[in-house]
Design an enzyme around this catalytic site. Structure first.
Site, short mmCIF file in Angstrom:
data_model
loop_
_atom_site.label_atom_id
_atom_site.label_comp_id
_atom_site.label_asym_id
_atom_site.label_seq_id
_atom_site.Cartn_x
_atom_site.Cartn_y
_atom_site.Cartn_z
N CYS A 1 22.88 -29.24 63.39
CA CYS A 1 22.09 -28.97 62.18
C CYS A 1 22.99 -28.39 61.08
CB CYS A 1 21.00 -27.96 62.53
SG CYS A 1 19.94 -27.56 61.14
N CYS B 1 23.95 -33.13 55.99
CA CYS B 1 22.67 -32.95 56.68
C CYS B 1 22.54 -34.07 57.70
CB CYS B 1 21.55 -33.01 55.65
SG CYS B 1 19.91 -33.14 56.37
N GLU C 1 12.38 -39.48 57.62
CA GLU C 1 11.45 -39.38 58.76
C GLU C 1 10.28 -40.35 58.63
OE1 GLU C 1 10.70 -35.51 60.26
OE2 GLU C 1 12.79 -35.53 60.89
N ASP D 1 19.41 -29.31 67.07
CA ASP D 1 19.12 -29.53 65.65
C ASP D 1 17.68 -29.07 65.41
OD1 ASP D 1 19.37 -30.52 62.98
OD2 ASP D 1 18.22 -32.29 63.56
N SER D 2 17.30 -28.97 64.14
CA SER D 2 15.93 -28.61 63.81
C SER D 2 14.95 -29.70 64.25
CB SER D 2 15.82 -28.41 62.30
OG SER D 2 16.26 -29.57 61.64
N HIS E 1 20.22 -35.88 58.72
CA HIS E 1 19.44 -37.08 58.42
C HIS E 1 20.17 -38.07 57.51
CE1 HIS E 1 16.24 -34.62 60.00
NE2 HIS E 1 15.34 -35.58 59.81
N1 DGL Z 1 18.67 -30.61 60.42
C1 DGL Z 1 18.67 -30.21 59.03
C2 DGL Z 1 20.10 -30.18 58.51
O1 DGL Z 1 20.95 -30.88 59.01
C3 DGL Z 1 17.84 -31.14 58.18
C4 DGL Z 1 16.37 -31.11 58.48
C5 DGL Z 1 15.74 -29.76 58.21
O2 DGL Z 1 15.58 -29.36 57.05
O3 DGL Z 1 15.43 -29.10 59.18
O4 DGL Z 1 20.38 -29.45 57.60
#
Ligand code: DGL
Length: 270
Positions: A73, A186, A152, A10-11, A188
């Site tokens: 992600c 997403c 976050e 993931d990011s 999060h």
């Molecule tokens: N991981 C990203 C997503 O699921 C969310 C966080 C980001 O913008 O990197 O789209």
């Protein structure tokens, strides 16, 4: 049977919500997680940058002998999944398809919503997948860029007026569209399930895209007879920025579990 680990990336930390589901569904599996915390957020980046980052993330994970990769992600899944799949010789599972299938199955009203990052919404990937499955489904998509930084910061619980105000502002147009199913597209957003659920009301079912990708991974490994067979699997965590930061926030995303040892790597070398 296949004892090799499953890779997840993931990011940043959000993909840990998918790890939590993978561990719940398949406790015998070993998992290797990479969170690109040095370059988060991905959600407002262009496709070329996303593809470059995603290829590096995958290349790092492929330095292990994996049996499958979950792209936890939503942004990468929406923008780059086909390329990653075409370039890989092991299954690469994204979050879009599994979430769309679950939402389409749940919606009685045939009106569904999607909340995700701007890059996910702009890609049109969720809408294309819905259209392919059922052209009669009405889909309303919405980017919610403030959700990620608020999560976050730990501002994710009911009673927190900041997140509740932002959720109301974002989600009231969706509520007015009469949707009965909402995809949390997403990584999060599962942490906001209570706030989003309260804002949308009890008539709206929430679909956690990360959890659906974990289910899809389990189904695939079951079909291929590739599940692991050991009493208890382990998870290893890697990050591209400070390990301490990752460790500090990980429990929030893992549902209280400690990430334990976290290793920092230089992702630009991949
Ligand atoms: N991981 C990203 C997503 O699921 C969310 C966080 C980001 O913008 O990197 O789209």
């Amino acid at each position: 049977m296949n004892q090799r680990p499953i890779g997840v990336f993931d990011s940043g930390l959000g993909g840990l919500t998918a790890v939590r589901q993978l561990r719940r569904l398949m406790p015998s599996e070993n998992i290797i997680y990479f969170g690109d915390t040095a370059r988060v957020p991905y959600g407002n980046r262009g496709r070329e940058t996303l593809l470059k980052y995603a290829r590096q993330d995958l290349a790092f994970l492929r330095s292990f002998d994996l049996k499958a990769v979950v792209v936890a992600c939503g942004t990468v899944s929406s923008n780059c999944l086909e390329e990653l799949q075409a370039e890989s010789d092991i299954p690469i599972i994204g979050v879009v398809e599994p979430a769309v299938q679950q939402a389409a199955a749940l919606s009685q009203a045939r009106r569904v919503g999607l909340v995700a990052t701007r890059a996910s919404v702009d890609s049109g990937a969720y809408e294309r997948a819905f259209r392919q499955l059922d052209p009669a489904l009405s889909v309303c998509s919405l980017a919610c860029p403030l959700f990620v930084p608020l999560v976050e910061e730990g501002r994710c619980r009911p009673g927190d007026t900041v997140i509740e105000t932002v959720a109301e502002e974002y989600l009231s147009p969706l509520r007015e569209r009469g949707i009965d199913t909402l995809v949390l597209g997403c990584t999060h957003y599962p942490l906001l399930a209570d706030v989003i659920g309260n804002t949308m009301g009890p008539g709206v079912a929430l679909v956690d895209a990360g959890a659906e990708s974990a289910r899809a991974c389990r189904d695939l490994l079951t079909r291929c007879d590739a599940l692991a067979n050991r009493p208890e699997g382990a998870a290893s965590y890697y990050t591209s920025d400070r390990a301490g930061n990752f460790q500090r926030l990980a429990a929030l995303f893992l549902g209280g579990d400690d990430a334990g040892q976290v290793q920092q790597i230089d992702i630009t070398g991949y």
